[in-house]
Design a protein around this motif. Sequence first.
Motif, mmCIF file in Angstrom:
data_model
loop_
_atom_site.group_PDB
_atom_site.id
_atom_site.type_symbol
_atom_site.label_atom_id
_atom_site.label_comp_id
_atom_site.label_asym_id
_atom_site.label_seq_id
_atom_site.Cartn_x
_atom_site.Cartn_y
_atom_site.Cartn_z
ATOM 1 N N LYS A 82 12.805 9.240 4.457
ATOM 2 C CA LYS A 82 13.572 8.196 5.130
ATOM 3 C C LYS A 82 13.500 6.921 4.298
ATOM 4 O O LYS A 82 12.445 6.608 3.733
ATOM 5 C CB LYS A 82 13.021 7.933 6.534
ATOM 6 N N ALA A 83 14.592 6.201 4.215
ATOM 7 C CA ALA A 83 14.607 4.953 3.465
ATOM 8 C C ALA A 83 13.560 4.006 4.017
ATOM 9 O O ALA A 83 13.548 3.701 5.215
ATOM 10 C CB ALA A 83 15.991 4.316 3.528
ATOM 11 N N GLY A 84 12.649 3.550 3.145
ATOM 12 C CA GLY A 84 11.569 2.668 3.546
ATOM 13 C C GLY A 84 10.201 3.331 3.500
ATOM 14 O O GLY A 84 9.176 2.640 3.489
ATOM 15 N N GLN A 85 10.166 4.659 3.465
ATOM 16 C CA GLN A 85 8.894 5.361 3.389
ATOM 17 C C GLN A 85 8.291 5.246 1.989
ATOM 18 O O GLN A 85 8.949 4.814 1.043
ATOM 19 C CB GLN A 85 9.070 6.834 3.761
ATOM 20 N N HIS A 86 7.029 5.655 1.865
ATOM 21 C CA HIS A 86 6.388 5.686 0.558
ATOM 22 C C HIS A 86 5.853 7.093 0.298
ATOM 23 O O HIS A 86 5.687 7.899 1.209
ATOM 24 C CB HIS A 86 5.260 4.655 0.455
ATOM 25 N N VAL A 87 5.598 7.364 -0.965
ATOM 26 C CA VAL A 87 5.109 8.676 -1.377
ATOM 27 C C VAL A 87 3.972 8.472 -2.370
ATOM 28 O O VAL A 87 3.982 7.518 -3.157
ATOM 29 C CB VAL A 87 6.248 9.520 -1.997
ATOM 30 N N GLU A 88 2.993 9.332 -2.305
ATOM 31 C CA GLU A 88 1.854 9.257 -3.218
ATOM 32 C C GLU A 88 2.112 10.164 -4.416
ATOM 33 O O GLU A 88 2.444 11.333 -4.256
ATOM 34 C CB GLU A 88 0.579 9.691 -2.497
ATOM 35 N N ILE A 89 1.987 9.611 -5.622
ATOM 36 C CA ILE A 89 2.113 10.438 -6.816
ATOM 37 C C ILE A 89 0.734 10.554 -7.460
ATOM 38 O O ILE A 89 -0.115 9.668 -7.315
ATOM 39 C CB ILE A 89 3.145 9.883 -7.810
ATOM 40 N N SER A 90 0.504 11.650 -8.154
ATOM 41 C CA SER A 90 -0.786 11.880 -8.789
ATOM 42 C C SER A 90 -0.573 12.292 -10.244
ATOM 43 O O SER A 90 0.369 13.028 -10.565
ATOM 44 C CB SER A 90 -1.577 12.957 -8.041
ATOM 45 N N VAL A 91 -1.450 11.787 -11.109
ATOM 46 C CA VAL A 91 -1.422 12.123 -12.526
ATOM 47 C C VAL A 91 -2.853 12.373 -12.980
ATOM 48 O O VAL A 91 -3.805 11.836 -12.405
ATOM 49 C CB VAL A 91 -0.786 10.996 -13.375
ATOM 50 N N ASP A 92 -3.000 13.208 -13.988
ATOM 51 C CA ASP A 92 -4.315 13.479 -14.563
ATOM 52 C C ASP A 92 -4.509 12.619 -15.806
ATOM 53 O O ASP A 92 -3.729 12.705 -16.757
ATOM 54 C CB ASP A 92 -4.451 14.963 -14.926
#
Length: 218
Positions: A82-92
Amino acid sequence: MTSTTSPPTTSPSRSGGLAQRLLGTKVADVLAGPHDVDHYLELLRPDWAVRRIRGEIVAVEHQNDDSLTITLRPTGTWPGFKAGQHVEISVDVDGVRHRRSYSPSASAHPRTRTIELTIRRHPEGVVSRYLKEHARVGMFVGLSVPQGEDFVLPEPRPRRVVLISGGSGITPVLSMLRTLTDEGHRGEITFLHYARSPQDLLYAEELERIAAEQIGRA
């Protein structure tokens, strides 16, 4: 400002079917041990997944010295947002997995097949510094399910909308603006954004274009 893109590809993870449903069962994880099925699928092809969500970087744009925009093509396990939400990204980084939350700036319209994230590099930010220096087309990052229900576009859409942001906080409200535009919203939209300098004003050309289009419709 520099950018790179990659051509679209068809991900087997989007095809669904009986095989994918079977691979997604707990029995399959037990038989695959010691890791789950997704671990082995990632070794074979990073764009295959039955539970985990990953995103392939398909475009990289360095908007200025401190910011970059990456466009991700998610695996078929991505549920949309939904517009306005956030997402967690992960990197090594150096063998250690690091996570950081960002708000997608892309439209949340169902026809949008990619996720766009604009990231500002912070001196002590491991993830932001790593992506600014190493993000490239073809690279994969981990993704979480979208989070946050308090700051999203309401249903039904309001007739009048006021969007206010500052600096890198433009991303969630830009997602709202793009979503409303893709939906053909006919109401009044006021967008007020603060930046320290013209160089820090991201998406200036697009905002001017959208404003001109909205004025033309009035």
